[in-house]
Design a protein around this motif. Structure first.
Motif, PDB file in Angstrom:
ATOM      1  N   GLY A   1       6.055 -40.548  39.129  1.00 45.81           N
ATOM      2  CA  GLY A   1       5.699 -39.263  38.724  1.00 45.81           C
ATOM      3  C   GLY A   1       4.355 -39.163  37.932  1.00 45.81           C
ATOM      4  N   GLY A   2       3.693 -37.963  37.744  1.00 46.22           N
ATOM      5  CA  GLY A   2       2.562 -37.906  36.809  1.00 46.22           C
ATOM      6  C   GLY A   2       2.151 -36.586  36.542  1.00 46.22           C
ATOM      7  N   VAL A   3       0.618 -36.484  36.523  1.00 49.22           N
ATOM      8  CA  VAL A   3       0.126 -35.234  36.570  1.00 49.22           C
ATOM      9  C   VAL A   3      -1.084 -35.014  37.807  1.00 49.22           C
ATOM     10  CG1 VAL A   3       0.498 -34.713  34.403  1.00 49.22           C
ATOM     11  CG2 VAL A   3      -1.592 -35.923  35.084  1.00 49.22           C
ATOM     12  N   SER A   4      -1.528 -33.920  38.314  1.00 49.07           N
ATOM     13  CA  SER A   4      -2.310 -33.835  39.306  1.00 49.07           C
ATOM     14  C   SER A   4      -3.347 -32.879  38.780  1.00 49.07           C
ATOM     15  CB  SER A   4      -1.963 -33.701  40.534  1.00 49.07           C
ATOM     16  OG  SER A   4      -1.416 -32.306  40.752  1.00 49.07           O
ATOM     17  N   TYR A   5      -4.653 -32.777  39.161  1.00 46.07           N
ATOM     18  CA  TYR A   5      -5.664 -31.799  38.923  1.00 46.07           C
ATOM     19  C   TYR A   5      -6.420 -31.618  39.995  1.00 46.07           C
ATOM     20  CZ  TYR A   5      -9.674 -29.386  37.122  1.00 46.07           C
ATOM     21  OH  TYR A   5     -10.727 -28.511  36.581  1.00 46.07           O
ATOM     22  N   ASP A   6      -6.502 -29.994  40.418  1.00 49.40           N
ATOM     23  CA  ASP A   6      -7.508 -29.841  41.373  1.00 49.40           C
ATOM     24  C   ASP A   6      -8.630 -28.682  40.723  1.00 49.40           C
ATOM     25  OD1 ASP A   6      -6.503 -31.072  43.894  1.00 49.40           O
ATOM     26  OD2 ASP A   6      -4.555 -29.934  43.422  1.00 49.40           O
ATOM     27  N   GLY A   7      -9.780 -28.983  41.055  1.00 50.04           N
ATOM     28  CA  GLY A   7     -10.720 -27.956  40.621  1.00 50.04           C
ATOM     29  C   GLY A   7     -11.982 -27.932  41.469  1.00 50.04           C
ATOM     30  N   PRO A   8     -12.349 -26.800  41.622  1.00 49.73           N
ATOM     31  CA  PRO A   8     -13.582 -26.420  42.495  1.00 49.73           C
ATOM     32  C   PRO A   8     -14.730 -27.194  42.502  1.00 49.73           C
ATOM     33  CG  PRO A   8     -13.229 -24.559  41.370  1.00 49.73           C
ATOM     34  CD  PRO A   8     -12.212 -25.346  41.113  1.00 49.73           C
ATOM     35  N   ALA A   9     -15.258 -27.603  41.020  1.00 53.97           N
ATOM     36  CA  ALA A   9     -16.213 -28.421  40.503  1.00 53.97           C
ATOM     37  C   ALA A   9     -16.058 -29.848  40.323  1.00 53.97           C
ATOM     38  CB  ALA A   9     -16.629 -27.554  39.315  1.00 53.97           C
ATOM     39  N   LEU A  10     -14.823 -30.181  40.023  1.00 56.97           N
ATOM     40  CA  LEU A  10     -14.709 -31.712  39.439  1.00 56.97           C
ATOM     41  C   LEU A  10     -13.895 -32.235  40.605  1.00 56.97           C
ATOM     42  CD1 LEU A  10     -13.318 -31.393  35.880  1.00 56.97           C
ATOM     43  CD2 LEU A  10     -15.785 -31.790  36.910  1.00 56.97           C
ATOM     44  N   GLY A  11     -13.341 -31.761  41.682  1.00 57.58           N
ATOM     45  CA  GLY A  11     -12.498 -32.108  42.769  1.00 57.58           C
ATOM     46  C   GLY A  11     -11.069 -32.513  42.528  1.00 57.58           C
ATOM     47  N   SER A  12     -10.386 -33.447  42.823  1.00 57.28           N
ATOM     48  CA  SER A  12      -8.879 -33.689  42.976  1.00 57.28           C
ATOM     49  C   SER A  12      -8.884 -34.865  42.029  1.00 57.28           C
ATOM     50  CB  SER A  12      -8.355 -33.826  44.187  1.00 57.28           C
ATOM     51  OG  SER A  12      -6.990 -34.127  44.331  1.00 57.28           O
ATOM     52  N   PHE A  13      -7.638 -35.108  41.324  1.00 54.77           N
ATOM     53  CA  PHE A  13      -7.512 -36.324  40.467  1.00 54.77           C
ATOM     54  C   PHE A  13      -5.972 -36.271  40.454  1.00 54.77           C
ATOM     55  CE2 PHE A  13     -11.631 -34.974  39.070  1.00 54.77           C
ATOM     56  CZ  PHE A  13     -12.045 -36.078  39.169  1.00 54.77           C
ATOM     57  N   THR A  14      -5.342 -37.584  40.373  1.00 52.59           N
ATOM     58  CA  THR A  14      -3.974 -37.747  39.982  1.00 52.59           C
ATOM     59  C   THR A  14      -3.904 -38.788  39.265  1.00 52.59           C
ATOM     60  OG1 THR A  14      -3.565 -38.999  41.968  1.00 52.59           O
ATOM     61  CG2 THR A  14      -3.061 -36.884  42.257  1.00 52.59           C
ATOM     62  N   ALA A  15      -2.811 -38.923  38.250  1.00 52.01           N
ATOM     63  CA  ALA A  15      -2.521 -39.932  37.488  1.00 52.01           C
ATOM     64  C   ALA A  15      -1.100 -40.036  37.434  1.00 52.01           C
ATOM     65  CB  ALA A  15      -3.057 -39.837  35.993  1.00 52.01           C
ATOM     66  N   GLN A  16      -0.357 -41.306  37.696  1.00 53.33           N
ATOM     67  CA  GLN A  16       1.008 -41.511  38.135  1.00 53.33           C
ATOM     68  C   GLN A  16       1.306 -42.944  37.924  1.00 53.33           C
ATOM     69  OE1 GLN A  16       2.652 -40.601  41.723  1.00 53.33           O
ATOM     70  NE2 GLN A  16       0.522 -40.918  42.871  1.00 53.33           N
ATOM     71  N   TYR A  17       2.646 -42.668  37.917  1.00 54.30           N
ATOM     72  CA  TYR A  17       3.312 -44.290  37.453  1.00 54.30           C
ATOM     73  C   TYR A  17       4.260 -44.187  38.737  1.00 54.30           C
ATOM     74  CZ  TYR A  17       7.429 -47.149  36.858  1.00 54.30           C
ATOM     75  OH  TYR A  17       8.418 -48.183  36.835  1.00 54.30           O
ATOM     76  N   LEU A  18       4.334 -45.283  39.500  1.00 58.18           N
ATOM     77  CA  LEU A  18       5.180 -45.622  40.739  1.00 58.18           C
ATOM     78  C   LEU A  18       5.976 -47.056  40.594  1.00 58.18           C
ATOM     79  CD1 LEU A  18       2.471 -44.745  43.573  1.00 58.18           C
ATOM     80  CD2 LEU A  18       4.646 -43.390  42.895  1.00 58.18           C
ATOM     81  N   ARG A  19       7.040 -47.059  41.233  1.00 58.84           N
ATOM     82  CA  ARG A  19       8.123 -47.821  41.141  1.00 58.84           C
ATOM     83  C   ARG A  19       8.298 -48.075  42.620  1.00 58.84           C
ATOM     84  NH1 ARG A  19      10.794 -52.129  38.263  1.00 58.84           N
ATOM     85  NH2 ARG A  19      12.431 -52.721  39.384  1.00 58.84           N
TER      86      ARG A  19
END
Length: 409
Positions: free
Chosen positions: A203-221
Motif C-alpha cells: 500500500g501507499g499513496v497515489s496522485y493524479d493531476g492534469p498538470a503534473l501527471g500520475s504518481f504512486t509511492a508504495q511498499y510491496l511485499r
C-alpha cells in the motif's frame, strides 16, 4: 522464431493493458474510444537455428537447427467504456506447425484484460495476463541427460493484479492498496521443479493531476515459492521487500513517458549458500513522435523475478529495447527493433547439467508492412539473435526471414 516475435508482441500489448489498470484513470478514460477488431493471421518463416544451440548439441538432441514454421492465428482486440468505467481485452490464439522439428508443434495463446471501475469513493483497477506456448530453447537451461526430451515443454505464465484507491475526485492525493498473484508452469515433468507461485501485496499513496501527471509511492511485499522442488534442493523460495516510486506523464503531443525506481531487499527462505540481495530496480518507457510519420519507443528496466527456465533461486534481469517505425506512405511502414536481455541466475545448480548462471541475449529485426488499414495486409520480417552465456556451450546465433499476412474481419 519462437521467442522474439509473437511473444514479444504479446508482452507489449499486455503491458499496455496493465498500464491502463494502474495509470491515470481520468486521462485514460478521456482518450479511450469503443473498439472491436478481429483478424486472422498467418506467419510463415524460416529460422536458421530453432534449436538455439551449436551443431553438436542439436545433433545430440536429434534436432534440425534450420527449420520452417507456420503459425495460423485469430486475434481479438476489444475496449468498451461503460459509463465512467472501462473494460479492455486483447487476445490471440494460434498453433505452431514445424516442418522438421515436429516435437515443437504447440498452441500459442496470449490474453490480456484490464478493468477500471469507479464504485462510490473507490477506484478499482484490475488486470490479468496469460501466455502459453512452446518454450524457446534459448530460454531453457539444457538438460544433459541421455535420451531425455527436455526441450518439448509448454510454458504457461499467468499474472493477476489490482489496486484500490480511495477518493471520489479524479484528481488529488489518494491512499491506495495493491495486490497480485502470478505463477509459471512447465509441462515437462523434468522441468516442473522450476514451477513458481508468487503473491504480492502492499500500500501507499497515489496522485493524479492534469498538470503534473500520475504518481504512486508504495511498499510491496512479495513471497515466491517453487512448490515442486524436492527436499534435496537447498532453497524452495524467497521473499522480497520493495519501496517504489512511479510516475507517468504526457509531455505535449510529442513525448509520453513513464518511469519508476525501487529499492529491493531479497532474502531466501532458508539461510544458506544462495545469497541475499539488496539492489535498485528501475523502469523507463518513452514514446516520441517527432514528426507525424515517425514514432520512436524505448523501454529500459531492471528487476528481480523467479526463473521458469532454470533451477536458479531467482534471476536479476536488465532489459533494453528501442523501436522505430517510419510511415513511408499511407499504406506502407518500416519498423526496426533492437533489444538486449541481460540476466544473472542466482543459485543455479547442476540439476540440468551445466549450470546457466549468466546470459546476454541480443535481438535485432526489421519489418516492412504494406496494405495497412485494408482488410488484407502483409509484412516481410527479417531478424537476428544471439546469446553469450557462461561458457561456449550456451552460445548460439540465429537468423530468420518470414512473411506475415493478416485479414481483418
Amino acid at each position: 522464431m519462437m521467442g522474439i516475435t509473437a511473444s514479444t508482441r504479446a508482452a507489449a500489448s499486455l503491458a499496455g493493458l496493465a498500464m491502463l489498470g494502474t495509470g491515470t484513470t481520468a486521462a485514460a478514460q478521456a482518450r479511450r474510444e469503443p473498439e472491436t477488431a478481429i483478424s486472422l493471421s498467418l506467419d510463415v518463416r524460416h529460422d536458421s537455428n530453432v534449436a538455439r544451440s551449436n551443431a553438436a548439441s542439436a545433433s545430440a538432441r536429434n534436432l534440425s537447427r534450420a527449420d520452417q514454421r507456420a503459425t495460423p492465428a485469430i486475434n481479438v482486440v476489444v475496449s468498451r467504456p461503460l459509463g465512467r468505467n472501462m473494460l479492455s481485452l486483447n487476445a490471440s490464439a494460434g498453433y505452431d506447425f514445424y516442418r522438421r522439428n515436429k516435437r515443437f508443434n504447440r498452441e500459442r495463446l496470449s490474453l490480456g484484460s484490464a478493468a477500471n471501475v469507479l464504485a462510490g469513493p473507490l477506484t478499482v483497477d484490475l488486470a490479468a495476463t496469460l501466455s502459453r506456448s512452446q518454450s524457446d530453447p534459448g530460454d531453457l537451461a539444457p538438460l544433459l541427460i541421455p535420451g531425455a526430451n527436455s526441450l518439448r515443454n509448454r510454458s504457461t505464465v499467468q499474472d493477476y493484479s489490482g489496486s484500490v484507491r480511495l477518493g471520489s475526485s479524479p484528481y488529488g492525493l489518494k491512499p491506495m492498496a495493491s495486490f497480485g498473484y502470478s505463477q509459471g508452469n512447465n509441462s515437462n515433468e523434468l522441468r516442473r521443479i522450476s514451477n513458481y507461485r508468487s503473491t504480492r501485496y502492499g500500500g501507499g499513496v497515489s496522485y493524479d493531476g492534469p498538470a503534473l501527471g500520475s504518481f504512486t509511492a508504495q511498499y510491496l511485499r512479495t513471497d515466491s515459492e517453487y512448490p515442486d522442488r524436492p527436499a534435496t534442493f537447498s532453497q524452495t523460495g524467497f521473499s522480497s521487500d520493495r519501496i517504489e516510486l512511479t510516475a507517468r506523464r504526457e509531455l505535449g503531443s510529442v513525448l509520453t513517458g513513464s518511469a519508476g525506481i525501487s529499492w529491493i531487499s531479497l532474502k531466501p527462505d532458508i539461510a544458506g549458500s544462495d545469497p541475499s540481495l539488496s539492489t535498485v530496480g528501475w523502469n523507463v518507457a518513452l514514446t516520441a513522435v517527432p514528426r507525424p510519420d515517425l514514432q520512436i519507443t524505448g523501454a529500459f528496466a531492471r528487476d528481480v523475478s523467479p526463473s521458469l527456465g532454470t533451477d536458479a533461486l531467482y534471476q536479476v534481469g536488465n532489459t533494453y529495447s528501442l523501436d522505430a517505425t517510419y510511415q513511408f506512405v499511407r499504406e506502407q511502414a518500416l519498423t526496426i527493433r533492437g533489444s538486449i536481455n541481460d540476466r544473472r541466475f542466482v543459485g543455479a545448480g547442476r540439476f540440468f547439467g551445466l549450470p546457466l548462471t549468466d546470459s546476454v541475449q541480443r535481438f535485432v529485426s526489421a519489418s516492412w508492412s504494406f496494405n495497412q488499414g485494408r482488410p488484407l495486409g502483409a509484412a516481410i520480417d527479417v531478424g537476428y539473435q544471439d546469446r553469450d552465456g557462461n561458457g561456449t556451450f550456451f552460445d548460439y546465433s540465429s537468423v530468420y526471414v518470414g512473411i506475415r499476412t493478416t485479414y481483418r474481419i
